[in-house]
Scaffold this active site. Structure first.
Site, PDB file in Angstrom:
ATOM      1  N   LYS A  57      42.347  39.944  41.457  1.00  0.00           N
ATOM      2  CA  LYS A  57      42.551  39.820  39.962  1.00  0.00           C
ATOM      3  C   LYS A  57      41.515  40.770  39.250  1.00  0.00           C
ATOM      4  O   LYS A  57      41.183  40.781  38.078  1.00  0.00           O
ATOM      5  CB  LYS A  57      42.070  38.397  39.377  1.00  0.00           C
ATOM      6  CG  LYS A  57      42.863  37.347  40.006  1.00  0.00           C
ATOM      7  CD  LYS A  57      44.286  37.146  39.051  1.00  0.00           C
ATOM      8  CE  LYS A  57      45.077  35.793  39.591  1.00  0.00           C
ATOM      9  NZ  LYS A  57      46.218  35.679  38.743  1.00  0.00           N
ATOM     10  N   THR A  59      42.752  44.073  33.773  1.00  0.00           N
ATOM     11  CA  THR A  59      43.324  43.231  32.749  1.00  0.00           C
ATOM     12  C   THR A  59      43.347  43.771  31.540  1.00  0.00           C
ATOM     13  O   THR A  59      42.511  44.384  30.940  1.00  0.00           O
ATOM     14  CB  THR A  59      42.262  41.922  32.650  1.00  0.00           C
ATOM     15  OG1 THR A  59      41.907  41.381  33.815  1.00  0.00           O
ATOM     16  CG2 THR A  59      42.731  40.798  31.660  1.00  0.00           C
ATOM     17  N   GLU A  88      50.897  39.050  34.711  1.00  0.00           N
ATOM     18  CA  GLU A  88      50.732  37.644  34.309  1.00  0.00           C
ATOM     19  C   GLU A  88      50.550  37.902  32.663  1.00  0.00           C
ATOM     20  O   GLU A  88      49.766  38.306  32.103  1.00  0.00           O
ATOM     21  CB  GLU A  88      49.585  37.013  34.775  1.00  0.00           C
ATOM     22  CG  GLU A  88      49.679  36.718  36.203  1.00  0.00           C
ATOM     23  CD  GLU A  88      48.604  35.556  36.917  1.00  0.00           C
ATOM     24  OE1 GLU A  88      47.408  35.457  36.092  1.00  0.00           O
ATOM     25  OE2 GLU A  88      48.771  35.119  37.769  1.00  0.00           O
ATOM     26  N   ARG A  97      49.454  39.621  44.451  1.00  0.00           N
ATOM     27  CA  ARG A  97      49.614  38.314  45.201  1.00  0.00           C
ATOM     28  C   ARG A  97      49.394  38.261  46.685  1.00  0.00           C
ATOM     29  O   ARG A  97      48.901  37.248  47.357  1.00  0.00           O
ATOM     30  CB  ARG A  97      51.184  37.973  44.990  1.00  0.00           C
ATOM     31  CG  ARG A  97      51.453  38.181  43.522  1.00  0.00           C
ATOM     32  CD  ARG A  97      50.849  37.037  42.600  1.00  0.00           C
ATOM     33  NE  ARG A  97      51.271  37.082  41.354  1.00  0.00           N
ATOM     34  CZ  ARG A  97      50.562  36.293  40.291  1.00  0.00           C
ATOM     35  NH1 ARG A  97      49.396  35.554  40.499  1.00  0.00           N
ATOM     36  NH2 ARG A  97      51.110  36.138  39.016  1.00  0.00           N
ATOM     37  N   GLU A 102      49.802  36.520  29.566  1.00  0.00           N
ATOM     38  CA  GLU A 102      48.858  35.567  28.999  1.00  0.00           C
ATOM     39  C   GLU A 102      48.229  35.770  27.326  1.00  0.00           C
ATOM     40  O   GLU A 102      48.783  37.031  26.989  1.00  0.00           O
ATOM     41  CB  GLU A 102      47.484  35.657  29.850  1.00  0.00           C
ATOM     42  CG  GLU A 102      47.672  35.267  31.228  1.00  0.00           C
ATOM     43  CD  GLU A 102      46.344  34.977  31.950  1.00  0.00           C
ATOM     44  OE1 GLU A 102      45.516  34.356  31.203  1.00  0.00           O
ATOM     45  OE2 GLU A 102      46.611  35.228  33.227  1.00  0.00           O
ATOM     46  N   HIS A 136      54.128  26.975  34.988  1.00  0.00           N
ATOM     47  CA  HIS A 136      53.588  28.253  35.741  1.00  0.00           C
ATOM     48  C   HIS A 136      52.617  27.448  36.917  1.00  0.00           C
ATOM     49  O   HIS A 136      52.766  28.023  38.187  1.00  0.00           O
ATOM     50  CB  HIS A 136      52.388  29.176  35.027  1.00  0.00           C
ATOM     51  CG  HIS A 136      51.671  30.239  36.010  1.00  0.00           C
ATOM     52  ND1 HIS A 136      52.152  31.310  36.460  1.00  0.00           N
ATOM     53  CD2 HIS A 136      50.497  30.233  36.377  1.00  0.00           C
ATOM     54  CE1 HIS A 136      51.369  31.818  37.332  1.00  0.00           C
ATOM     55  NE2 HIS A 136      50.228  31.011  37.130  1.00  0.00           N
ATOM     56  N   ASP A 159      39.085  33.318  32.883  1.00  0.00           N
ATOM     57  CA  ASP A 159      40.661  33.252  32.830  1.00  0.00           C
ATOM     58  C   ASP A 159      41.056  31.876  33.289  1.00  0.00           C
ATOM     59  O   ASP A 159      40.655  31.160  34.487  1.00  0.00           O
ATOM     60  CB  ASP A 159      41.468  34.362  33.987  1.00  0.00           C
ATOM     61  CG  ASP A 159      42.879  34.559  33.466  1.00  0.00           C
ATOM     62  OD1 ASP A 159      43.139  34.296  32.394  1.00  0.00           O
ATOM     63  OD2 ASP A 159      43.650  34.651  34.331  1.00  0.00           O
ATOM     64  N   GLN A 202      45.904  37.799  46.812  1.00  0.00           N
ATOM     65  CA  GLN A 202      45.555  36.396  46.539  1.00  0.00           C
ATOM     66  C   GLN A 202      45.877  35.186  47.457  1.00  0.00           C
ATOM     67  O   GLN A 202      44.837  34.507  47.537  1.00  0.00           O
ATOM     68  CB  GLN A 202      46.332  36.188  45.273  1.00  0.00           C
ATOM     69  CG  GLN A 202      45.810  34.905  44.317  1.00  0.00           C
ATOM     70  CD  GLN A 202      46.867  34.660  43.170  1.00  0.00           C
ATOM     71  OE1 GLN A 202      47.506  35.571  42.808  1.00  0.00           O
ATOM     72  NE2 GLN A 202      46.475  33.653  42.436  1.00  0.00           N
ATOM     73  N   GLU A 232      57.039  34.313  40.002  1.00  0.00           N
ATOM     74  CA  GLU A 232      57.926  33.169  39.620  1.00  0.00           C
ATOM     75  C   GLU A 232      59.329  33.412  39.572  1.00  0.00           C
ATOM     76  O   GLU A 232      60.113  33.103  39.801  1.00  0.00           O
ATOM     77  CB  GLU A 232      57.383  32.397  38.355  1.00  0.00           C
ATOM     78  CG  GLU A 232      55.921  31.844  38.530  1.00  0.00           C
ATOM     79  CD  GLU A 232      55.290  31.336  37.175  1.00  0.00           C
ATOM     80  OE1 GLU A 232      55.726  30.544  36.563  1.00  0.00           O
ATOM     81  OE2 GLU A 232      54.664  32.241  36.636  1.00  0.00           O
ATOM     82  N   ASP A 241      47.011  39.547  33.094  1.00  0.00           N
ATOM     83  CA  ASP A 241      46.294  39.822  34.148  1.00  0.00           C
ATOM     84  C   ASP A 241      46.949  40.034  35.388  1.00  0.00           C
ATOM     85  O   ASP A 241      47.235  39.398  36.041  1.00  0.00           O
ATOM     86  CB  ASP A 241      45.787  38.156  34.061  1.00  0.00           C
ATOM     87  CG  ASP A 241      44.805  37.860  35.389  1.00  0.00           C
ATOM     88  OD1 ASP A 241      43.982  38.727  35.655  1.00  0.00           O
ATOM     89  OD2 ASP A 241      44.820  36.807  35.800  1.00  0.00           O
TER      90      ASP A 241
HETATM   91 CA    CA Z   1      45.841  34.668  35.100  1.00  0.00          CA
END
Ligand code: CA
Length: 422
Positions: free
Chosen positions: A250, A254, A198, A234, A200, A132, A125, A237, A360, A230
Site C-alpha cells: 500500500k 495514494t 481501491e 495484491r 475510497e 469489501h 487507512d 499484500q 473483487e 489507495d
Molecule cells: Ca485501503
C-alpha cells in the site's frame, strides 16, 4: 436544497461539479507560478490568495491564504471555516455588489495545474465497508469466516504513509516487491502482477485532538473530504500481510482528488450508517447521521482508448463513518493533528458492478472483466488510466469532487545490485 445562483455563469449548470453550493478548496498554479490557494466555481478558479491580498477577504488571525496550502485555514478553527464560506458566497452570488472587484481574480480552470490542496500530516487507512471486508475475507481466508471476529466491533485501520499521498494526475509506477505464488515454496522479487485500485473517501482532520474525543467531537474536527484511491499490490499484500497488516503493498501511492469539499457543502446530504449487527460499545455510538449520500464511479481507459465504467456505488455502503473512525483513532490517547488524512476503506456495494476494487470485480482474477474496448482486465495494465468520480445530487445541482486519476507507468528497471548473480 436548491441551486444557489452565481454571476459566474458556468457555476449555474446542473452538471458542473462546482456550483456556488460547493465552493471547494484547492491549490493551483498558472505557467509554473508558485502554488496558490483557490476556490473552484463552475469552470473557473477564484484566486483566493489574491482576493485576500486585495482586501476582499479578511479572516480572523489572517492572512491565512498566502502559504500555498489550506492548513492555516484548518488550524484557525470552525468559526473561520464558517466565516470564509459565508464571505465567498457573498462575493460570488448572483447580484453581488463586489462582482467587478472580484472578476479580475478568476482564472480558467483549464489553464491551471492543480497541486495537493493541503500538507498531509499523517495518513491512516481503514477497512470499513462490510461488503469489501466480506469479499476480501472470502478470497484471502475462508467464506465461512470472512469477517475477522473483531470487525463488527472495531473500525479496523493501519497507519499508512503521508509521503505516499499524491494529487490527481500524478503518474503511478508499478511497484516491485516480494511475491509468492500460492503453490511456490519461496518468494521472488518482481514487479507486481496484481496491481489494483481501491475506491475510497478521504476525511481531512482540521482540528487537533486533546485526548480521546467523542464521535460528535470527531465530526466537528473534520474539515472536509476528498476522493481517494489507495493503490494496492495484491500479490505483495497476500504474502506480507500477516501478522501486522499491509505494508509495502500500500506504500507505492495514494491518489486524492484536487479539491477539498467542505463538510458544510455536504451537510444537506447526511445519511445514517446501517443498523448494527452487533451492538457497538457506547463510545462508538453516533449522535446523528454521520455518512453522506454520495454516488461514486470507477472507470478505466487503456492507453489511447475509450473509458469503460467499471463500478458504481455510494458512500452509504460504509459500516463505520469517518467520525467513528476518528473517535476510535483517539481512544488510545493517540494524538491527531491538523492535516491528518483518514481513508474510509474500500467502498463496495453488494452487486458485482458496485465493487470498489478489481480484486473483487474479477474475484481474485478468476473472472476477468471485459471492457467496452473488448480488452480484458483482472488487474491494472501498464498505460491504463484509472479515474474515480463522485458527487452528491441536489435539486438541479451537484456537489462534485473533480476527477481523481492516475495512469500506470511500467515498473522501473531493477538496479544491478538487486539482480540475481549468475
Ligand atoms: Ca485501503
Amino acid at each position: 436544497m436548491t441551486l444557489k445562483t452565481s454571476w459566474v455563469a458556468s457555476a449555474n449548470s446542473a452538471t458542473t461539479d462546482f456550483p456556488l453550493n460547493n465552493l471547494p478548496y484547492g491549490v493551483f498554479s498558472i505557467n509554473a507560478s508558485a502554488p496558490r490557494c483557490g476556490v473552484a466555481i463552475g469552470d473557473m478558479i477564484l484566486d483566493a490568495a489574491a482576493c485576500e491580498a486585495a482586501g476582499l477577504i479578511t479572516l480572523e488571525g489572517g492572512p491565512l491564504l498566502q502559504s500555498g496550502v489550506w492548513n492555516p485555514v484548518m488550524e484557525a478553527g470552525a468559526s473561520v471555516w464558517t466565516a470564509l464560506r459565508a464571505r465567498l458566497t457573498e462575493l460570488l452570488v448572483d447580484g453581488a455588489s463586489e462582482q467587478s472587484a472580484v472578476e479580475p481574480h478568476l482564472v480558467p480552470m483549464k489553464d491551471a495545474t492543480l497541486h495537493l490542496p493541503f500538507a498531509v500530516t499523517e495518513y491512516t487507512d481503514f477497512y470499513a465497508a462490510k461488503n469489501h471486508a466480506f469479499n476480501v475475507g472470502s478470497m484471502f481466508r475462508d467464506p465461512e469466516n470472512a469477517l475477522p471476529p473483531n470487525w463488527l466491533s472495531i473500525p479496523i485501520g493501519y497507519n499508512g504513509r503521508a509521503s505516499s499521498v499524491v494529487v490527481s494526475g500524478t503518474p503511478v509506477t508499478r511497484p516491485w516487491g516480494q511475491l509468492k505464488a500460492p503453490d511456490a515454496a519461496l518468494p521472488r522479487f518482481a514487479p507486481s502482477e496484481r496491481f489494483d485500485l481501491e475506491l475510497e473517501f478521504g476525511a481531512i482532520v482540521g482540528q487537533p485532538s486533546k485526548g480521546m474525543v467523542s464521535v460528535a467531537e470527531a465530526d466537528d474536527m473534520i474539515f472536509g473530504y476528498v476522493l481517494l484511491n489507495d493503490w494496492s499490490a495484491r500479490d505483495i499484500q497476500a504474502w506480507e500481510y500477516q501478522p501486522l497488516g499491509p505494508f509495502q503493498s500500500k506504500a507505492t501511492a495514494t491518489t486524492i482528488s484536487p479539491w477539498i469539499v467542505t463538510k458544510a457543502a455536504l451537510e444537506p446530504f447526511r445519511t445514517s450508517t446501517p443498523e448494527r449487527e452487533r451492538p457497538l460499545l457506547p463510545y462508538l455510538k453516533e449522535p446523528g447521521p454521520m455518512l453522506y449520500d454520495i454516488d461514486f464511479e470507477v472507470s478505466i481507459a487503456p492507453e489511447g482508448k475509450a473509458e469503460t465504467v467499471l463500478s458504481r456505488t455510494n458512500y452509504d455502503q460504509m459500516y463505520y463513518s469517518a467520525a467513528q473512525q476518528l473517535c476510535h483513532h483517539t481512544s488510545s490517547g493517540c494524538v491527531m493533528r491538523v492535516g491528518d488524512l483518514l481513508g474510509s476503506g474500500t467502498i463496495s456495494g453488494t452487486a458485482k458492478d458496485s465493487r470498489g476494487s478489481l480484486l473483487e470485480m474479477s474475484w481474485g482474477g478468476k473472472e476477468p472483466i471485459t471492457l467496452d474496448t473488448g480488452e480484458q482486465r483482472s488487474f491494472l495494465a501498464d498505460g491504463d488510466t484509472l479515474t474515480l468520480r463522485g458527487a452528491a445530487q441536489g435539486e438541479g445541482y451537484r456537489i462534485g469532487f473533480g476527477d481523481c486519476t492516475g495512469q500506470i507507468q511500467p515498473a522501473i528497471d531493477l538496479p544491478a545490485w538487486a539482480q540475481e548473480e549468475n
